[in-house]
Enzyme design. Sequence first.
Site, mmCIF file in Angstrom:
data_model
loop_
_atom_site.group_PDB
_atom_site.id
_atom_site.type_symbol
_atom_site.label_atom_id
_atom_site.label_comp_id
_atom_site.label_asym_id
_atom_site.label_seq_id
_atom_site.Cartn_x
_atom_site.Cartn_y
_atom_site.Cartn_z
ATOM 1 N N SER A 129 88.739 -82.027 42.914
ATOM 2 C CA SER A 129 87.773 -82.196 41.832
ATOM 3 C C SER A 129 88.520 -82.575 40.545
ATOM 4 O O SER A 129 89.501 -81.927 40.181
ATOM 5 C CB SER A 129 87.006 -80.880 41.638
ATOM 6 O OG SER A 129 86.148 -81.012 40.548
ATOM 7 N N GLY A 130 88.075 -83.599 39.917
ATOM 8 C CA GLY A 130 88.701 -84.037 38.660
ATOM 9 C C GLY A 130 89.874 -84.975 38.857
ATOM 10 O O GLY A 130 90.554 -85.343 37.900
ATOM 11 N N THR A 134 85.209 -90.404 41.218
ATOM 12 C CA THR A 134 84.023 -91.085 40.692
ATOM 13 C C THR A 134 84.424 -92.272 39.825
ATOM 14 O O THR A 134 83.801 -93.342 39.883
ATOM 15 C CB THR A 134 83.153 -90.082 39.900
ATOM 16 O OG1 THR A 134 82.839 -88.996 40.769
ATOM 17 C CG2 THR A 134 81.881 -90.718 39.402
ATOM 18 N N ASN A 181 86.379 -80.228 35.758
ATOM 19 C CA ASN A 181 86.032 -81.606 35.458
ATOM 20 C C ASN A 181 84.769 -81.644 34.597
ATOM 21 O O ASN A 181 83.769 -81.020 34.942
ATOM 22 C CB ASN A 181 85.809 -82.352 36.795
ATOM 23 C CG ASN A 181 85.525 -83.821 36.590
ATOM 24 O OD1 ASN A 181 85.475 -84.310 35.463
ATOM 25 N ND2 ASN A 181 85.332 -84.523 37.685
ATOM 26 N N SER A 184 81.916 -83.461 36.751
ATOM 27 C CA SER A 184 82.165 -83.177 38.165
ATOM 28 C C SER A 184 80.943 -83.527 39.011
ATOM 29 O O SER A 184 79.812 -83.150 38.683
ATOM 30 C CB SER A 184 82.511 -81.698 38.313
ATOM 31 O OG SER A 184 82.843 -81.443 39.643
ATOM 32 N N SER A 185 81.204 -84.278 40.073
ATOM 33 C CA SER A 185 80.102 -84.634 40.979
ATOM 34 C C SER A 185 79.716 -83.391 41.754
ATOM 35 O O SER A 185 80.546 -82.794 42.438
ATOM 36 C CB SER A 185 80.553 -85.720 41.957
ATOM 37 O OG SER A 185 81.161 -86.775 41.267
ATOM 38 N N GLY A 411 85.053 -83.128 45.363
ATOM 39 C CA GLY A 411 86.423 -82.863 45.799
ATOM 40 C C GLY A 411 86.606 -81.451 46.310
ATOM 41 O O GLY A 411 85.758 -80.572 46.119
ATOM 42 N N GLU A 413 87.508 -77.759 46.629
ATOM 43 C CA GLU A 413 87.367 -76.759 45.552
ATOM 44 C C GLU A 413 87.922 -75.395 45.963
ATOM 45 O O GLU A 413 87.672 -74.929 47.074
ATOM 46 C CB GLU A 413 85.886 -76.573 45.189
ATOM 47 C CG GLU A 413 85.356 -77.643 44.283
ATOM 48 C CD GLU A 413 83.906 -77.412 43.903
ATOM 49 O OE1 GLU A 413 83.419 -78.138 43.021
ATOM 50 O OE2 GLU A 413 83.264 -76.510 44.477
HETATM 51 N N1 LIG Z 1 91.546 -94.021 36.057
HETATM 52 C C1 LIG Z 1 91.242 -93.225 35.091
HETATM 53 N N2 LIG Z 1 91.524 -93.548 33.831
HETATM 54 C C2 LIG Z 1 91.227 -92.750 32.815
HETATM 55 N N3 LIG Z 1 90.654 -91.554 32.978
HETATM 56 C C3 LIG Z 1 90.344 -91.151 34.221
HETATM 57 C C4 LIG Z 1 90.634 -91.959 35.335
HETATM 58 N N4 LIG Z 1 90.222 -91.320 36.442
HETATM 59 C C5 LIG Z 1 89.699 -90.160 36.028
HETATM 60 N N5 LIG Z 1 89.779 -90.048 34.692
HETATM 61 C C6 LIG Z 1 89.322 -88.915 33.882
HETATM 62 O O1 LIG Z 1 89.199 -87.838 34.714
HETATM 63 C C7 LIG Z 1 87.884 -87.328 34.705
HETATM 64 C C8 LIG Z 1 87.499 -86.857 36.090
HETATM 65 O O2 LIG Z 1 87.398 -87.923 36.920
HETATM 66 P P1 LIG Z 1 86.276 -87.991 38.045
HETATM 67 O O3 LIG Z 1 84.999 -87.535 37.531
HETATM 68 O O4 LIG Z 1 86.339 -89.324 38.590
HETATM 69 O O5 LIG Z 1 86.834 -86.959 39.049
HETATM 70 P P2 LIG Z 1 86.312 -86.665 40.508
HETATM 71 O O6 LIG Z 1 87.443 -86.836 41.408
HETATM 72 O O7 LIG Z 1 85.108 -87.462 40.762
HETATM 73 O O8 LIG Z 1 85.967 -85.163 40.435
HETATM 74 P P3 LIG Z 1 84.802 -84.374 41.137
HETATM 75 O O9 LIG Z 1 85.216 -84.111 42.526
HETATM 76 O O10 LIG Z 1 84.719 -83.154 40.372
HETATM 77 O O11 LIG Z 1 83.606 -85.211 41.033
HETATM 78 C C9 LIG Z 1 87.027 -88.460 34.228
HETATM 79 O O12 LIG Z 1 85.888 -87.995 33.582
HETATM 80 C C10 LIG Z 1 87.950 -89.186 33.305
HETATM 81 O O13 LIG Z 1 87.924 -88.581 32.043
HETATM 82 MG MG LIG Z 2 83.239 -87.130 41.013
#
Ligand SMILES: Nc1ncnc2c1ncn2[C@@H]1O[C@H](COP(=O)(O)OP(=O)(O)OP(=O)(O)O)[C@@H](O)[C@H]1O
Ligand SMILES: [Mg+2]
Length: 1255
Positions: A129-130, A134, A181, A184-185, A411, A413
């Site tokens: 997660s994070g 996404t 996050n 977070s999805s 992701g 957890e």
């Molecule tokens: N490539 C990137 N460039 C800049 N910032 C990023 C990038 N990828 C992720 N981030 C930062 O990290 C945060 C978390 O990313 P994201 O929401 O994609 O995580 P996730 O893997 O989908 O987590 P979750 O499983 O909780 O949904 C984003 O809101 C953004 O601020």
């Molecule tokens: Mg996500």
Amino acid sequence: MAKKLLGKKTGGEKIKAKRPVRADWKDGVKKKQVGVSDMTMLTKITNEAINENLQKRWQNAEIYTYIGHVLISVNPFRDLGIYTEDVLQSYKGKNLLEMPPHVFAIAESSYHHMNSYKENQCIIISGESGAGKTEAAKRIMQYIAAVSGDGHNSSIKEIKEMVLATNPLLESFGCAKTLRNDNSSRHGKYLEIQFNTQGEPVGAVITNYLLEKNRVVGQIENERNFHIFYQLTKAAPAEYRETYGLQGPESFLYTSKSNCLDVPGINDAQDFQETLNAMGIIGLQKHEQDEIFKTLAIILWLGNVVFVEDDTGNAAISDTDVANFIAYLMEVDGEILCKALTNRVMETQRGGRRGSVYEVPLNVIQATSVRDALSKSMYERLFEWIVTRVNVSLQARSAHQYTIGVLDIYGFEIFDENSFEQLCINYVNEKLQQIFIELTLKAEQEEYVREQIEWTPIKFFNNKVVCDLIEEKRPPGLFAALNDACATAHADSGAADNSFVQRLGFLSSNPHFESRGSKFLIRHYAGEVLYNVEGMTDKNKDSLLKDLLNLASGSQNQFIANTLFPERVDPNSKKRPPTAGDKIKLSCNTLVTKLMQCHPSYIRTIKSNDNRSPSEFDEKRVQHQVQYLGLCENIRVRRAGFAYRTTFDKFVERFYLLCPQTGYAGEYIWNGSSNTGALEILKHNNIPQEEWQMGTSKVFIRHPETIFALETLRDKYWHNMATRIQRAWRAYVRHKIECAKKIQRFWRQNKYNIGYLQMRDYGTQILAGQKERRRYSLVSMRRFTGDYLDVKAGSGLASMIRNAISLKGGENVIFSMRGNTLVPRAMRSSVPSPRTLVLTNQNLHIIVTTKQGKALSMVDEKIISLNVISGISVSTLQDDWVILHIDNSADGDAILSCTFKTEMLAHMLQQTGGRIKVSIAPQIQYKKKGGKSVTMKFIKDETAKHDGVYKSHVVKICSGAPAGSQSNPPCAVKARPTQNSTRKAPAPRKTNNARSAPRPAPNARSVPAAAPAANNTRSVPVVNNIRPVSTSIGRSVPPPPPPPAPIATPPPATPTLPQYKAIYPFQSQEAGEIQFEKGDILEIEQKDENGWWLARKDGIEGWVPSNYLEEYVPPVVVATPPPPPPPARRPAPSIPVAPQSSTPQSSSVPAWKAELEARKAGIIPNNGAVSSSSPVPVARRGPPAPGQKPVVPAKPVVPAKPMVPSRPGVGAPKPAPRAPPRAGGDTSNAAASLADALRARRNQASHHDDDDDEW
Ligand SMILES: Nc1ncnc2c1ncn2[C@@H]1O[C@H](COP(=O)(O)OP(=O)(O)OP(=O)(O)O)[C@@H](O)[C@H]1O
Ligand SMILES: [Mg+2]
């Protein structure tokens, strides 16, 4: 590697020459690369080395690294400016190695793979997660939307916009701020974009996985509810505020309990507008949006229903106004709502039969739980409906062929307290890891074994054992145990949880499981997680209380009653509804099946730190992820394995063009199997042996560079083919235009001539085979143009003639020419005397020219109506005499001589409709003035020159060509070089100056073998006599005597060709002509009848108009007189008796004028009569049978008589040769000169005859 690929022969060199085999993207990127961009190139493969490489790159703002075609992405937690349009475009059409690692490169690779190999694609994004899943998914969608479709098709544009709009919409409803996050999805999402055969997106489908609905009713400290609640409460328009009683998030327990209303970096109000905008793009109607926000308001208000203990200790709603407002919003009865929240309807069962029904009041905790169950259920159902509704909008607009799926799931957890939700989330992540292992490690290795590829197995951790622990049925796994516990103790959740704990004992043999009282531990691939059993069975049961279902289905609001809660309570149903565990297991396995059918791409996201810090690289955290993601094994398998494999068939299908044996001709010549075909392609392109291996059904290519090089060759092949087709097409179009021009030119020429030619054919038929032919007329077919003196329209002499004949109304000039008539002399025989003959459609005018003082005058001496001409007689010999038999004329018959007699005859017959009888006989009887009948005899006399000699009713003339002789075809048209050919001088001509091959040699056919050479010269035009070397007739002349022995000083080079001087400048207008200035000297190589001569000037050969030239005699050098030139080569004067001949030197006086003046001066006798010198008697022959009267030709298609074409240059293409520019533009002069020149040529050697024949 590059060297390996280059091979030994041309194929490999080609690759090398055109493009580096191993595309080095570093060349195109100024920034210095840190570490290795593809970790298969790491020198040491350990978790530490990977960690170190990732850290170095991350610190250098390079967050992407490859392991083969797997992308590793380390979250930078800052905006690196690497997703701009420019960057995106730079990845378009490039392969993975051409550009630095990037999520766009993965998207491009999938899109390219789909289009090229016609396979469905999936991009599996995994990570904690994070970690950035996404974000990566959004970038992939951004890339695909940008590169697919042409942007003009509105439905494709609409789909692309909708796909992009699903992100803000589903994030608002499905994402929340968590401790890990901020976005977070809280659900899993698999988005499949559907493409047509052109690779344009035509639709999409979203599959939703397990929304974390518990979040609706409560969050741990510092976390938030789903974003949409904060967006709505903070930014709802006044309309909603009023109608749904919306207030700020602080006013609702569900949004305020965790003490986190705002998130730095998130602007809820702004996001709300984006959500509304996305709803608009997706096509959610206003009433649908209203229902959504109303449902959210109901949920928020439900959270505010607070229960207190009443006197009996049961739950009572503290503020019934809140309940009533909710009832108002839900459109249900307030009391029923309160009852449903505070009571539970129970039913006793006896022996499996339904018993009595009674209500049980709930305590505060139970009532709160019922309230929350209603809220959770409403939100979950609302979310699912939104996804369904989005799918309706995204439905494919047309048939789709392929898909690209992007999986963005919650992701892995690990919390302090982990419950059923974490179990489900982590289970799904285990399954994804399993797919990864299956496809990249296990299946790959198994495939090598199956395909009998040399392979040393690599050990790796297979997490299947953990997946089995959770999902297996037999022996029962965790989900099965939960289901059993729920089934046996369904009434009491505590009892069910206990039952579950007992069942966990059966799992203790699994090394990845540990039971710890009311908790249990699972050793996941990503780490150990301790789960709390409490409430698990309830969550697994996931059944909505019948009371609540009845409440909702009783709502007057259609959206709630039918859309969100469509199911109805069936009191008799014994069927156990599927549990949450069943559902997640089912959808997860469906997803796995789907993913396994696609060509996968992987993005493995790594979280750099837990503090969202853009500068902190938590080595321990990263290394942990590197370890559980199995990157080490991934690199090992990759290094030892093959980057690309495909079946023989597919390989040949894609690359068959790269080998001539299997190429286009391969269909006919290739007899081998696809296996040998693939082998042939590899060998032909000099792919080194160590780069590939042939399996039992597939080709294996070791490095991606090799496949990229093959792809490049293939692209070039198509490119070259396209260029070739374009070139051929252009050549074809050009050729078509040239042909069209040629046809047009020919047709214009033909259109102009056709009438004349028809007339000529008609004339030829009249005398065909009955009258000897003049050799001169055999030289070439001549057009019968008729009005040679241009009486109809000309000026000068022509207008004098017009005045003389004073045409009547309706009288049109058909034919005009100079001729002779017999003039009686007192007491002496008649003599031929020149006259001008003008034939109209009604009369024949015989005009005499007289001199009165210094002025010429013309008088219409005789007008013979065509109606009175009963017959025409001509001789069988080649003479020009024509006798017109005239009915009842006191003047007797008319006797004329005319060079173009056949033409005159033809016109007369044409005008009289063939009525006039034509007789052809060696003797002609005619009537003299007064009616006396005389006979005119025609006798062959080989000593008679040219036109023969008339004396006392006897015409003596030498033999002509046989009567059946055919004229040579018309003069060849000037050669026109094609458009492409440059004007270059024709090949040098032979010294004998024979005519060019296609042009038949004049006289060659018509000269009788026995004819004396002297006679031959008679029919040769003057020009040929002057320049015997320039005609074929010259060959029969004895060669000139050798030149005298050279004296000391050699003579200047004498020109071998006759020289002519330009008297007018000539601007060439067409190819094949040469232009010249006045005074230029030209050598004439060949003289054509049509007035165009082949000349040479400054070494360039080309056609020139003859009437622009005059003969030129090179001046004699006085100082050292040269020896006299050989006689044959010396230019001879054209008319020896007249120095001021028709071709005066350096004079612009036209020929006819020169002749006229010569006559005036008495140099040429006015009658132009010829005399025969010492005539030799010829044996008389019997008169031939009178010739058959020629058939009047069928009238030309359009007009009845051959159409007199419009005058040259008026409404028709100009005829060749062009008339030279003359003062006053008197074309009749030019025409007159033609006949005069002919006569002059014939007369030049003749003598005047003063015969005493009486007339
Ligand atoms: N490539 C990137 N460039 C800049 N910032 C990023 C990038 N990828 C992720 N981030 C930062 O990290 C945060 C978390 O990313 P994201 O929401 O994609 O995580 P996730 O893997 O989908 O987590 P979750 O499983 O909780 O949904 C984003 O809101 C953004 O601020
Ligand atoms: Mg996500």
